[in-house]
Structures are given as structure tokens and as C-alpha cells.
Scaffold this active site. Structure first.
Site, short mmCIF file in Angstrom:
data_model
loop_
_atom_site.label_atom_id
_atom_site.label_comp_id
_atom_site.label_asym_id
_atom_site.label_seq_id
_atom_site.Cartn_x
_atom_site.Cartn_y
_atom_site.Cartn_z
N ASP A 1 51.78 -10.73 29.84
CA ASP A 1 50.73 -11.75 29.77
C ASP A 1 51.06 -12.73 30.89
OD1 ASP A 1 49.16 -14.00 29.31
OD2 ASP A 1 49.29 -13.86 27.13
N HIS A 2 50.31 -12.67 31.99
CA HIS A 2 50.72 -13.42 33.19
C HIS A 2 50.73 -14.93 32.95
CE1 HIS A 2 46.29 -13.46 33.77
NE2 HIS A 2 46.51 -14.62 34.36
N HIS B 1 46.05 -15.12 25.96
CA HIS B 1 46.48 -16.31 26.69
C HIS B 1 46.41 -17.58 25.84
CE1 HIS B 1 46.31 -13.57 29.94
NE2 HIS B 1 45.07 -13.75 30.27
#
Length: 497
Positions: A180-181, A243
Site C-alpha cells: 500500500d504505497h 489507503h
């Protein structure tokens, strides 16, 4: 400054000719190489459907690095470690050939059998690839094997369960790195430090002193060419399930007993379990959805006008919601989230609003004090702003809001690593703290599925209900107004802070 050197590693990128690899992965690996984290004992094996030669592949990487990096001096030496192999993900003979190439690279660069399999491709191939990696012998090596998976991890809880069960046949949970950047962003990782390293905040970090927390992640771009993907996903699955809920968990978690991966994950899972579930008609009291139309001047087309989008699409491009966490620390404190496409400004920001003091000595009819705010700027600017009240520079006792700001991007010598760079380094080092554990995925899908089920059963006849270039539908303002709050501005294009 040289970073800690990584262990020898073969990085196998499935989807090596794709957009993600070109824009993010190669530039991130090159930056690690420039900083000394990758030295001589590494190799990149690019894997894709296209019948490319090694020369075509290295030209592709060179184009990526020439665009992304200001330092071109070491591109040639980096590319010497890169090899390409065309591949059919459903053909065992392709994997047998891939194993032969991997073994050759292992011997050439003395990689000790360490392998990372990065699946930078469509999720429908995840299970097929992991099955073959196991059955065709690519995981039969002396070193470590780690699997990196991009989102989305499933489309719902049942599909995520099925995918997880399949992958776990080939890789144990501790070897699966669900990326999950957002968790690689500097200021997201700073949330824990701000909370747990400052006596100024941690004693106040609860329902006694905080009135609400707002998390906004807005994009100015529309769906563009991603219409086919977005029709299946929507903003709820694309942004909220991963996110947004990850940021809620970091903000709400209890102090872990240590900074180990397991302890931090355990505290995040406890938050996700404590989120108040909403379902059926009750969803409308907690969540609203939106879909953008064209802008005022009709210079930007609406969502339904994009390619591969239904002309009467019920897919949301905007979500705002109120998340309640039913535990002792956060009882009664709303966590407001909003995210959307084609909005007025690109920004990801967290606003922590503290409660008013019990008796305002400085209140009068002409002037009231602003609340104290802690603002965490995640992107595009990175930093922290603390809003306090101070006496105006004039006669009398009127107060004014002042800002104490720290900006990571404005300090000489500060290099804010790209999120993928940090996460790739963590993966090579075997640090899974900033990757998503299955338990987190499971609980977030369980929460989101109840909302999406209700929305799929009820068509929103108001779509499109916000102009491109605005801050979303008016209903999102009403969501906060019913609780006596309002959205705090997030950028210059909104109301000035």
C-alpha cells in the site's frame, strides 16, 4: 549518505513492460542503487508477455531513468544488472525456462538464492502465478522468497478470502508483502512518531481532548483511461478499503509495547475490529457518495463521458464518510474521511481538531477563538502545522490564529524518498511493518462490503452530483454540519486557511 546495505537479492518483476514498473519500480531501484543500498550483488529479472530482446528492455529502463532521475552517471552500470525474459503466465514451460535464467543470475551475481517476486500486473493472475512459482520450482532455493502484491487484493471479502487461500498454498503469510504505497509516504510513517514521541500530544490523544479528526485525499485528475478498472472498483474500493482505513488505524491505534512488525499490526487490527459497522439504510447516515460531471465551462468531461464507462453509471468517484471507533479511547469522536477524483486541488491531509477550552475568557460577540488544530500534510507538500491562538499585535486582548509549521521539503539536505523506494528497501530487508497483513485486509473488507452492498442495491439518481474542479457534492458538507463541524480547508483553491 550511504544507506544500510541490503542482502544479495534477485528481484523478479512480473509486468516488467507495464506503466507501474516504468514510472515507479525502476526509478526507485535506481535510487537505492545510487545510495549504495544495492551494490554489486543484485539483479533485476523483467518478465512480460511482449517478445522483447534484452536491448529493447534496457532501452525501456534507460528511458524511465533518464526521465525520473537527475543523476544519469550510473545508469549504464545499473542496467548491467537487468535482464528480460518473455513469459506466458499460464505455461509451465515458461516457468521452467524462467527458473533456469534465475539460477544463472544467482550464480553470476552471487545472490545466495534470495528472491523477491513482484507481481506488478492484473490481480486476476496473482493466484495462477503463485501456483506455478511453487509447482515449477522457483521457490525451491536456499535463500528467502518474498511475494509482493499490488492492490486490489480481491474485490470483496469473499474474493479476498479465496485469493488469500490460494496464495497461502505457495507462500506463508510472513513472506507475503501486500503493498500500500500510502504506507511508504514519509508523513504517514511520521504519524506514529508524532503521537508516541511527543509528550505534547499523546496525553491529549483521546476523546477528552479531540473533537474530530478529518482525513482528505483529493485528486485533480479524473478517471482518464482507467474507466474499465474504475467501473469495477469505484472510490470506495479503490481508496477507502485500503489507503483511508490504514490512515484511520494509524491515527487511532493504542501505543504498541514495541515497534516490532507484529505489535504494530496487532494494534492496527484492534482499531479495524472496533470500527462501528454500518449496513442497510443506516449507511446513508454515515456515508455519502458522489460522481463528477463536467466542469462549469464544460472544458473537462464528466465521468460518464469517459471511454469504457456506462453512460448511466452508478459508480462513485467520491466518498465521504464518518467512521466511529467504539472503544474507550475514541468513544464519541468521529473520524471523517473524504476522497475523490476531479476535485479542486491535489492533496492528502489529516486535520486533528482539539476541543474548545471549557471557559473562553477571550470570547466576545465580534470575535471568537479558532480551535487548536494539528495538521499533517502528506502530499504534495510534506510537513506539520500546529494552529494556536495568540494575542493580536495591537491594543486590547483580541486573539488571532497563528501557525507553527515544519516543512520536510523546504529544509536543505532533506531527501524525502519516494514511497516505492522506501517500501522496496523494506521488502529487501525483510521488514513488513509498512505492508498490509491479511488480518487488516480481512477487517477492512468486512467494513466496506456492507457499504458497497447497500450502494449496489440503490441507484443514486442525483449522479452526476458535483462539478469537476469542485470539492465534491454538497451532501458531504451536510455530513459534518449535522454534528456541528465543517471540513477544514485543504488547499489554496479552497477557502483560504
Amino acid at each position: 549518505m550511504k544507506q544500510t546495505s541490503t542482502p544479495p537479492t534477485l528481484i523478479m518483476i512480473f509486468g516488467a513492460t507495464g506503466d507501474l514498473a516504468k514510472r515507479k519500480l525502476y526509478p526507485s531501484l535506481y535510487q537505492l542503487y545510487l545510495k549504495g543500498s544495492l551494490e554489486k550483488q543484485f539483479a533485476v529479472l523483467g518478465i512480460g508477455r511482449r517478445e522483447w530482446s534484452n536491448e529493447q528492455f534496457t532501452t525501456h529502463i534507460r528511458d524511465s531513468l533518464m526521465t525520473a532521475s537527475d543523476n544519469h552517471d550510473h545508469i549504464d552500470s545499473f542496467i548491467e544488472h537487468c535482464v528480460y525474459e518473455s513469459h506466458d503466465v499460464e505455461d509451465s514451460s515458461s516457468y521452467i525456462k524462467l527458473k533456469h535464467v534465475a539460477d544463472e543470475l544467482d550464480e553470476k551475481f552471487d545472490l545466495k538464492g534470495n528472491r523477491i517476486f513482484y507481481l506488478a500486473m492484473a490481480p486476476e493472475f496473482f493466484g495462477t502465478i503463485t501456483d506455478h512459482l511453487k509447482s515449477d520450482g522457483l521457490t525451491d532455493n536456499q535463500g528467502f522468497c518474498r511475494l509482493v502484491i499490488e492492490k486490489p487484493f480481491g474485490h470483496s471479502l469473499p474474493s479476498a478470502n479465496a485469493l488469500n487461500d490460494q496464495i497461502r498454498q505457495s507462500f506463508p503469510e510472513e513472506s507475503i508483502y501486500r503493498i500500500d504505497h500510502y504506507l511508504g509516504k514519509e508523513m504517514v510513517q511520521n504519524i506514529e512518531v508524532i503521537r508516541f514521541a511527543n509528550a505534547l500530544f499523546e496525553p491529549l490523544w483521546n476523546s477528552r481532548f479531540i473533537s474530530n479528526i478529518q482525513i482528505t485525499s483529493s485528486e485533480v485528475l479524473g478517471v482518464e483511461e482507467r474507466g474499465r478498472y474504475y467501473e469495477k472498483s469505484g472510490a470506495l474500493r479503490d481508496m477507502v478499503q485500503n489507503h483511508m482505513l490504514q490512515m484511520v488505524a494509524l491515527l487511532a491505534m493504542e501505543p504498541p509495547i514495541s515497534l516490532s512488525t507484529d505489535e504494530i499490526r496487532s494494534e492496527k487490527v484492534r482499531v479495524l475490529r472496533a470500527m462501528r459497522p454500518v449496513e442497510g439504510k443506516e449507511v446513508d447516515n454515515y456515508f455519502i457518495r458522489g460522481q463528477y460531471g463536467s466542469d462549469y465551462k464544460r472544458e473537462q468531461k464528466g465521468y460518464r463521458e469517459n471511454d469504457n464507462v456506462d453512460s448511466e453509471s452508478n459508480t462513485e468517484t467520491f466518498v465521504a464518510g464518518k467512521v466511529m471507533i467504539d472503544n474507550f479511547r475514541w468513544a464519541g469522536v468521529p473520524f471523517y474521511i473524504r476522497t475523490g477524483k476531479s476535485m479542486a486541488v491535489k492533496s492528502t491531509k489529516i486535520v486533528v481538531q482539539f476541543k474548545d477550552i471549557p471557559m473562553n475568557l477571550y470570547y466576545n460577540k465580534e470575535h471568537s477563538m479558532d480551535p487548536n488544530l494539528l495538521v499533517i500534510h502528506i502530499q504534495p507538500d510534506e510537513g506539520i502545522t500546529l494552529h494556536l491562538n495568540a494575542k493580536k499585535t495591537a491594543q486590547g486582548i483580541d486573539t488571532d490564529s497563528v501557525k507553527l509549521s515544519y516543512s520536510a521539503s523546504s529544509i536543505d539536505g532533506i531527501n524525502t524518498p519516494e514511497a516505492y523506494e522506501k517500501l522496496l528497501l523494506d521488502c529487501i530487508l525483510g521488514d513488513a511493518t509498512n505492508f498490509t497483513h491479511w488480518d487488516e485486509v480481512k477487517h477492512s473488507w468486512s467494513f466496506v462490503d456492507k457499504i458497497s452492498d447497500h450502494w449496489e442495491k440503490t441507484k443514486d439518481t442525483s449522479f452526476p452530483n458535483y462539478f469537476a474542479g469542485s470539492m465534491g457534492p454538497h451532501k458531504s458538507d451536510l455530513l459534518l454540519e449535522q454534528d456541528g463541524f465543517e471540513w477544514w480547508p485543504i488547499g489554496e483553491l479552497e477557502v483560504d486557511e
